[in-house]
Design a protein around this motif. Structure first.
Motif, short mmCIF file in Angstrom:
data_model
loop_
_atom_site.label_atom_id
_atom_site.label_comp_id
_atom_site.label_asym_id
_atom_site.label_seq_id
_atom_site.Cartn_x
_atom_site.Cartn_y
_atom_site.Cartn_z
N TRP A 1 1.99 4.97 0.06
CA TRP A 1 1.46 6.22 0.56
C TRP A 1 2.40 7.33 0.13
CZ3 TRP A 1 -3.10 7.38 2.44
CH2 TRP A 1 -3.27 8.59 3.11
N ARG B 1 0.22 6.48 -4.94
CA ARG B 1 -1.15 6.35 -4.44
C ARG B 1 -1.70 7.74 -4.22
NH1 ARG B 1 -3.57 2.14 -0.19
NH2 ARG B 1 -5.65 3.04 0.06
N ASN C 1 -11.03 1.75 0.58
CA ASN C 1 -9.63 1.97 0.19
C ASN C 1 -8.69 0.93 0.79
OD1 ASN C 1 -10.24 4.36 -1.30
ND2 ASN C 1 -10.52 5.42 0.66
N ASP D 1 -7.26 5.97 6.96
CA ASP D 1 -6.98 6.14 5.53
C ASP D 1 -7.18 4.86 4.73
OD1 ASP D 1 -6.27 8.85 5.82
OD2 ASP D 1 -4.25 8.29 6.46
N ASP E 1 -9.69 5.92 -3.16
CA ASP E 1 -8.27 6.03 -3.48
C ASP E 1 -7.98 5.33 -4.79
OD1 ASP E 1 -8.21 7.17 -0.98
OD2 ASP E 1 -6.76 5.77 -0.13
N THR F 1 -4.87 9.58 -2.63
CA THR F 1 -6.05 9.39 -1.80
C THR F 1 -7.20 10.24 -2.29
OG1 THR F 1 -5.22 11.05 -0.26
CG2 THR F 1 -4.71 8.77 0.23
N ARG G 1 0.87 -1.16 0.00
CA ARG G 1 0.00 0.00 0.00
C ARG G 1 0.91 1.22 0.00
NH1 ARG G 1 -5.07 -1.87 3.33
NH2 ARG G 1 -4.54 -4.00 3.72
#
Length: 626
Positions: free
Chosen positions: A18, A109, A360, A355, A90, A111, A16
């Motif tokens: 970020w 990524r 997501n 988040d 996302d 969001t 994932r």
């Protein structure tokens, strides 16, 4: 050498990703008009008339269904690309092409309701670079780098390590020790620390004939922080106490549990099948599978008159999955940042916030593994091979095809043989789905044939499959081959007649409330104490699955083996006309299935097999009662 010519933030990153510390929250969702370099309406000649130093990619509301609003974008060499996400979900902006380290050339990524500048664009050489969203691979487009750029170009995938077939257990009593072990995943560098069954990933493959009762004892010697586990034999028919319940009958550290698998259905031997076993612990299923608690279980074919399928070394089980690794070849931890479970009331009784809360929550790996190894090769003779394909990924689907275009003959699902063999150009498998296929390598001596995953055409089933080079077959000389390509097959009988009335409708959706969000079935997140349906032992029921969310789900039902009755009101395609236990359910789709409840009473589960969805509410309990 991994890590060469990569933007500083692009270490071998987490599943994932970020990125976007400079992300800016858009002032209002009313901002829907845009005028940016490289937008679909911009003439291409204008893009080349003068340098485009800063280009913008826009994602509008409903992007998971509609795709990128900017499907073609041009930037001058050394320029930057910014992604604007106007959606409530996302997304990622990810290169299909990979570099020398096996990672995407760019990957960010973005969001919901933010913007992000894409790192690594300034280093790209001139050319076209296809991009997609890792969470919704049907979102696709092309980035053109015009003029002089950097020196980073796509690298052709190489296959540098041999495929390893897991060790095989054939006895009636199997002991599997769950323990941490170092396993070879990458072709060079350190081994990877994983949670394993018996020190290998995947765990040992169990092969047993239908009707031969099998006891599997699982011992928990995992590290202290792993907690209790639960092992589910996916696809098998057995008692509720042996089903790998998500909250009860757990195997705590230092303890063991013996699971009883009679391998019978309604008094008859289980037909030849391709099952698999994996952890099924509530709220920890995605994490524990990511760590390595997976293995294959083959119920071997009974003698079949007139049917000669490839066997022995030409019967190859292939577990296809994906992981992300650090620069030191260790698994990343995509679960470190939540989401956090919260409790409310009513529909918000169990939900998640943060988040990575639904929708997501998507654990996607950068590196595809086959039987635990990245980009392996298999030496084969120019003969027929039986390949048992399993997608054990937590989230991604694969549309598998062969690079030279040769056909794939599908002879079965994970639950048994099909009535007729089906000639296919590609086979789409979502999480937990399996396919039993035959590939004939005759005439390919000296060739290297790649098993690839390719998205289907936009709007077609499978357009959300990820693009990947999975493994390579290196074809040698011809050899004696007693096998034959079958047409008709002795497939297991399907339940008949099917009731006209639907006994239960299961609706898969998303709830977003005041306290948090959750994936739901019939509007409720999972509660292990709540019974959502009761089916009577000995009866046949017809169930309906509906998807009201904006993303595809893969619906898995425990307890029985099912026939597919209708898909969107029509007869199922030929490859869905055998027994099944997991179905692809696209947004807006309706699938109807039927089964007879035999042998066992007790609690069983129905859930989405995208493991984050399962962990975050999309599971229900049904009981079989007398």
């Amino acid at each position: 050498m991994r890590g060469e010519m990569r933007a500083p933030a692009r270490a071998r990153g987490p599943a994932r990703i970020w990125v976007g510390a400079a992300a800016v929250v858009l002032a209002t969702s009313a901002f829907v008009a845009y005028d940016v370099g490289g937008a679909p309406d911009a003439p291409r000649s204008a893009a080349f008339a003068e340098p485009v130093r800063n280009a913008t990619v826009v994602i509008e509301q409903g992007g998971a269904r509609k795709g990128f609003a900017t499907k073609a974008v041009t930037v001058s060499g050394g320029g930057t690309v910014t992604v604007v996400n106007l959606d409530s979900m996302d997304h990622t902006f990810t290169s299909v092409a990979k570099g020398a380290d096996g990672l995407p050339l760019f990957d960010v990524r973005v969001t919901a309701g933010t913007t992000a500048t894409v790192p690594g664009i300034e280093a790209l050489a001139a050319g076209d670079f296809a991009f997609y969203c890792k969470f919704h691979p049907g979102m696709r487009g092309v980035l053109t780098v015009a003029g002089a750029g950097g020196g980073v170009e796509p690298e052709r995938p190489t296959f540098d390590q041999p495929l390893v077939v897991p060790p095989t257990e054939r006895g009636a009593d199997v002991r599997l020790e769950m323990r941490r072990a170092l396993v070879r995943t990458m072709p060079d560098g350190p081994r990877t620390s994983m949670w394993t069954f018996d020190g290998t990933y995947p765990g040992p493959t169990i092969r047993r004939r239908g009707g031969q009762g099998t006891h599997v004892t699982v011992v928990n010697h995992l590290p202290k922080g792993a907690g209790a586990t639960s092992t589910h034999l996916h696809g098998d028919h057995h008692a509720a106490k042996d089903d790998g319940q998500p909250t009860t009958q757990l195997v705590h550290r230092g303890q063991s549990r013996t699971y009883d698998y009679p391998l019978t259905v309604d008094g008859k031997a289980t037909p030849g099948s391709f099952f698999w076993y994996h952890d099924h612990r509530m709220d920890r299923t995605a994490r524990n599978n990511w760590r390595g608690l997976q293995g294959m279980f083959i119920v071997t074919d009974p003698p079949m008159k007139g049917v000669r399928l490839p066997s022995g070394a030409r019967d190859v089980p292939l577990m296809i999955s994906e992981r992300s690794f650090t620069a030191g070849n260790q698994l990343t931890n995509p679960f470190a940042d939540g989401p956090e479970m919260v409790h409310g009331s009513g529909h918000d009784e169990m939900s998640w916030t943060g988040d990575l809360a639904p929708p997501n929550d998507a654990t996607v790996g950068d590196t595809v593994l086959v039987n635990g190894r990245a980009a392996p090769y298999l030496d084969v003779s120019a003969t027929r091979y039986r390949l048992r394909l399993l997608n054990s990924s937590p989230f991604s689907s694969y549309n598998l095809t062969l690079s030279d275009g040769r056909p794939i003959l599908q002879i079965g699902t994970g639950s048994g043989l099909l009535p007729r063999a089906v000639v296919r150009s590609s086979v789409l498998l979502g999480p937990a789905q399996r396919a039993d296929v035959i590939v004939d390598f005759s005439g390919a001596t000296g060739k290297d044939i790649v098993l690839e995953s390719v998205p289907a055409a936009i709007g077609s089933t499978g357009d959300d499959a990820r693009a990947a080079s999975v493994m390579e077959f290196r074809v040698g000389e011809r050899a004696s081959d007693p096998s034959r390509l079958p047409s008709r097959l002795p497939s297991p009988a399907l339940v008949s007649p099917v009731p006209k009335k639907v006994a239960k409708t299961w609706t898969f959706g998303l709830h977003q409330g005041h306290h948090g969000s959750a994936w739901t079935i019939n509007g409720e997140s999972f509660d292990p104490t709540r019974v959502d349906h009761r089916a009577k032992l000995g009866t046949v029921e017809r169930w309906r699955f509906r998807n009201t969310s904006d993303v595809t789900h893969y619906v898995h039902v425990h307890a029985e083996q099912w026939r597919t009755v209708l898909r969107d009101g029509k007869a199922p395609p030929p490859w869905e006309q055998g027994l099944e236990d997991t179905w692809r359910l696209e947004p807006g789709e309706v699938v109807e299935v039927a089964a007879r409840f035999t042998d066992y009473t007790g609690a069983f589960m129905i859930h989405c097999h995208m493991l984050d969805h399962e962990d975050h509410g999309m599971m229900s309990r049904f009981d079989v009662v007398r």
